[in-house]
Structures are given as C-alpha cells and as structure tokens.
Write an enzyme that holds these catalytic residues in place. Structure first.
Site, PDB file in Angstrom:
ATOM      1  NE  ARG A  23      73.575 -23.963  37.702  1.00  0.00           N
ATOM      2  CZ  ARG A  23      72.521 -23.541  37.034  1.00  0.00           C
ATOM      3  NH1 ARG A  23      71.648 -24.414  36.572  1.00  0.00           N
ATOM      4  NH2 ARG A  23      72.333 -22.260  36.818  1.00  0.00           N
TER       5      ARG A  23
ATOM      6  CE  LYS B 192      64.017  -7.133  27.677  1.00  0.00           C
ATOM      7  NZ  LYS B 192      63.022  -7.821  28.511  1.00  0.00           N
TER       8      LYS B 192
ATOM      9  N   GLY C 287      74.890 -15.500  33.690  1.00  0.00           N
ATOM     10  CA  GLY C 287      74.850 -16.602  32.730  1.00  0.00           C
ATOM     11  C   GLY C 287      75.637 -16.405  31.444  1.00  0.00           C
TER      12      GLY C 287
ATOM     13  N   GLY D 264      71.437 -15.337  38.511  1.00  0.00           N
ATOM     14  CA  GLY D 264      70.457 -14.472  39.160  1.00  0.00           C
ATOM     15  C   GLY D 264      70.887 -14.082  40.564  1.00  0.00           C
TER      16      GLY D 264
HETATM   17  P1  AMP Z   1      71.425 -10.517  29.167  1.00  0.00           P
HETATM   18  O1  AMP Z   1      70.710 -11.810  29.438  1.00  0.00           O
HETATM   19  O2  AMP Z   1      70.626  -9.303  29.385  1.00  0.00           O
HETATM   20  O3  AMP Z   1      72.794 -10.469  29.841  1.00  0.00           O
HETATM   21  O4  AMP Z   1      71.690 -10.509  27.609  1.00  0.00           O
HETATM   22  C1  AMP Z   1      72.472 -11.440  26.953  1.00  0.00           C
HETATM   23  C2  AMP Z   1      72.068 -11.445  25.516  1.00  0.00           C
HETATM   24  O5  AMP Z   1      72.239 -10.159  24.973  1.00  0.00           O
HETATM   25  C3  AMP Z   1      72.896 -12.380  24.654  1.00  0.00           C
HETATM   26  O6  AMP Z   1      72.076 -13.416  24.184  1.00  0.00           O
HETATM   27  C4  AMP Z   1      73.380 -11.509  23.521  1.00  0.00           C
HETATM   28  O7  AMP Z   1      73.270 -12.112  22.251  1.00  0.00           O
HETATM   29  C5  AMP Z   1      72.460 -10.306  23.599  1.00  0.00           C
HETATM   30  N1  AMP Z   1      73.072  -9.108  23.033  1.00  0.00           N
HETATM   31  C6  AMP Z   1      74.255  -8.578  23.333  1.00  0.00           C
HETATM   32  N2  AMP Z   1      74.498  -7.495  22.574  1.00  0.00           N
HETATM   33  C7  AMP Z   1      73.443  -7.317  21.768  1.00  0.00           C
HETATM   34  C8  AMP Z   1      73.114  -6.369  20.769  1.00  0.00           C
HETATM   35  N3  AMP Z   1      73.945  -5.397  20.452  1.00  0.00           N
HETATM   36  N4  AMP Z   1      71.924  -6.491  20.140  1.00  0.00           N
HETATM   37  C9  AMP Z   1      71.079  -7.518  20.470  1.00  0.00           C
HETATM   38  N5  AMP Z   1      71.341  -8.432  21.422  1.00  0.00           N
HETATM   39  C10 AMP Z   1      72.511  -8.344  22.068  1.00  0.00           C
END
Ligand code: AMP
Length: 398
Positions: free
Chosen positions: A35, A200, A356, A379
C-alpha cells in the site's frame, strides 16, 4: 474535480489521503509495504513539480485515542527509503498546533506525515468540524486511498466540501483503480468472465447479481460452490454450506438462465477428511461428496473446464480463491486459475484481480505482473462491483 496529470503543483501544499494501513509485526516492522509503494508515484509527481506533500492515513483500529502500537511514526523510515532518501517530517497529532506549524514552514520538495487519523473518533464518524480542521493543512486535496474509498469518513469524503472543485484530485493510484474498474464494469469487451470464489455466498450475492447484468460467464468456485451444489439436490458431505442461502443460489441460477449468462460450477472437487493441511485427500464429483468428507478445492476436470472459459475471454474479473489455497494440498485450483488468467492476458484480454484473498494468491504464486491490474482495495473493489457509489470517489467528482 481537476485532472491530476495536467495540474502543476508548484508551490502548492497537497494534502493527500493515502491508505498506509500496512501490517506491522510485534517489532513494528512493516511486513507488506504494497500500500505504501502504491502511493509513491503520486507523491513523487507532486514533489517533482516543486510542491509539498502532507500525508494523512489511518493505521489499524485504535479504540481509545492515541496508542503507540498504531502510530504512523513506525512508517517514517521506510517511507523515506521509498522516496529515495527524502526526509520525512512527522507531526505527532494530525491536527493541532504542531501539525499546523510544521505545515506552515514546509518548503517545496518536503514531505510531512501526520499521525494516525483514527486517534480521533471524529474521523470515522465523518465529523465536519474535524474534516475542516484537516483541510486547513493543505491548499489542495488529493484522494489516493482507494482502500478506504467505500467509507464516508472525514478525511476520505467529508473534507471535500472545504476545497473548491478545481482543488480536488484523484491521485494516480485512485485514477488507475477507477479506470480499471470502469473498464470492466462499463466497457468490457465480450466474452466477459467473472470468477467468484471464497467462503461465503452471502458475501458475494450483490456482486453476482450486478455481474449477471454484464458478464457472459460466471465461474463459481471455493466454498460457496457447495451451497449451489446442495441447492440443486447434490450431496456435499461436510463441505461449507449456507443453508439459509439455498433459495438465493437457485434464484441466481434461474436469473442467469433468463439473461443468457452461463454459470460454471466445479464438476469435481478435491475432498478431505478434515479441514487441515495434513488431511487425507481424494477426488469426487462436487455433487456427490461422501459423508464425512468436504470439498476444499476444485478438481482437475473443473480446472480444465474453468481454464477453457478463461482462455477464450476478453475481459476477466477475479475475486476470491477456488479453494483453501493457504494449505498446499488445496491450492492447485487457485493456481490453475492464475495461470489461465495470465495466459489470456498475454493473448490480449484485460484482467482485473480484486479482493484480499485473490490478490494474496496472485502475489503468492508470482503472477502479479502477468495480469492487467491488481486492485489494492478489497472491500472498496467489492462495493464498486456491487454497483454502489463509493463516497471517496463521489466526493472528489461531485
Ligand atoms: P472470502 O474472504 O469470502 O473471499 O474467502 C476466502 C477464504 O475462503 C480463504 O481463506 C479460503 O481458504 C476459503 N475457502 C476457499 N474455498 C474453501 C472451501 N472449499 N472450503 C472452506 N473454505 C474455503
């Protein structure tokens, strides 16, 4: 708003909102200076014109006023190095007498770093009187903090009203961020593929809905893919699932069909018997995962399927990993996506990586220079693609 590139900052004090919210270790050493490096071109350009630079930023989340742990003084030396040895003056309060006095005595070519803005609660509350106090420090206001552009804080947005339109600027970083986001959002050459991953569905609904209006293809990977699998009657074992989003997943699939957008889900998955780096692994269809097992990465068939879509695309947006890429056994899918994006980019596609975790994946696998643009704002980028107006951008433009 004035055009930064065309303006001559000679003799002007430029008050720049930067995003120096860098991670520090327990010895107060900077562990990732991305950054800070991102703000250097803007600073150098103003100094080269014979202007003066006053930098303001937040660092961390201080709760009750000043705290040594969150002091921007820890950044002085590294900032000076990044600026080729330029002396960096420091004001241990972002407003108040010392800051005003130091600012008033500055000479062309000098840099002043102000103490953490969030030592004042007024910053996040967006209080006008605080914004006005900050505004007194500079002749012009430059917003170069894309990472906080989605916040209507005193220094990121409210301050704008204390500068006439012709004294408000996007810095070079902000300009590049906005230009690449706009290119994808409003000027995308087709086919346009959006690759959405991560944990999610609930975090990504708005971005998917907005992309349904624009993309040709949407690839869904990562943990969120299993909610889609289950919604369509699949067996997903212990994989991540948001039970309360099953209907949403079906609605997204239906809307995509109506709009002619092709949704790609991973046909197979790398499955594990526990969520751990040393788990036993196997491969199975993503809609038929045995009980007691969970999908932690996309499988080889899905990798090939996704890579083919990416390679024939002209515009690519990537947000979120395909699996638990932090663990070596489950990073193959995310790496394959990075390779495919790099290949498509070499063939002339425009690729934007934002958010991120996909940014850390691209950095970790060494693909940063092989994609068209890597966004610095997680974000903020997400909200931009959700179709929201970002206060930090609107404040400069309006
Ligand atoms: P997000 O912040 O929603 O973009 O999620 C990123 C996180 O999702 C990372 O830390 C990954 O380890 C996790 N992730 C990705 N695929 C999976 C999965 N199949 N099961 C559990 N966690 C996951």
């Amino acid at each position: 708003m004035s055009n930064f590139a065309a303006y001559n900052f000679k003799g002007q004090k430029a008050l720049i909102r930067v995003d120096f919210n860098v991670p520090l270790n327990d010895k107060f050493e900077i562990t990732d200076d991305t950054r800070m490096r991102a703000a250097v071109p803007t600073i150098r350009r103003i100094l080269a014109d014979g202007g003066m630079v006053i930098l303001m930023s937040h660092l961390g989340r201080p709760k009750d006023g000043p705290a040594d742990k969150y002091s921007l003084k820890h950044l002085i030396q590294h900032l000076s190095e990044l600026l080729g040895g330029t002396t960096v003056l420091f004001a241990n309060d972002c407003v108040g007498e010392q800051a005003y006095l130091t600012a008033s005595m500055m000479r062309p070519g000098e840099v002043l770093l102000l103490e953490n803005l969030r030592f004042y609660k007024e910053e996040e509350k967006g209080e006008e009187s605080f914004a006005e106090k900050l505004s007194k420090l500079g002749d012009v206001w430059v917003n170069d903090a894309f990472g906080t552009a989605h916040r209507a804080h005193a220094s990121t947005a409210v301050i704008a009203k204390f500068f006439p339109t012709e004294k408000r600027f996007f810095g070079l970083l902000m300009d590049a961020e906005v230009a690449s986001a706009e290119k994808v959002l409003h000027k995308a050459e087709k086919p346009f593929v959006a690759i959405i991953g991560g944990a999610k569905v609930s975090d990504k609904i708005l971005i998917i809905e907005n992309l349904l209006e624009r993309a040709t293809d949407i690839i869904i990977g990562g943990g969120m893919a299993y909610t889609f699998m289950k919604a369509q009657g699949g067996k997903i074992g212990n994989s991540l699932c948001e039970e309360d989003r099953l209907d949403t997943a079906l609605e997204i699939i239906k809307k995509a069909e109506e709009k002619g957008v092709c949704i790609h889900l991973p046909s197979d998955s790398v499955i594990a018997d526990k969520f751990a780096a040393d788990a036993q692994t196997s491969v199975s269809p993503s809609n038929n995962i045995p009980d007691g097992w969970m999908g932690l990465d996309i499988g080889n068939m899905a990798c090939e399927q996704f890579a083919n879509v990416i390679k024939r695309s002209k515009t690519i947006l990537w947000n979120g990993p395909m699996g638990v890429f932090e663990m070596p056994k489950f990073q193959h899918g995310t790496k394959t996506i990075a390779v495919a994006i790099a290949a498509a980019t070499e063939l002339g596609a425009f690729s934007l990586v934002g958010g991120g975790d996909s940014v850390s994946a691209v950095n970790q696998f060494g693909f940063t220079d092989k994609v068209s643009y890597v966004s610095t704002g997680g974000g903020a980028m997400l909200e931009y693609f959700e179709g929201k107006v970002l206060p930090g951008i609107a404040a400069v433009q309006s």
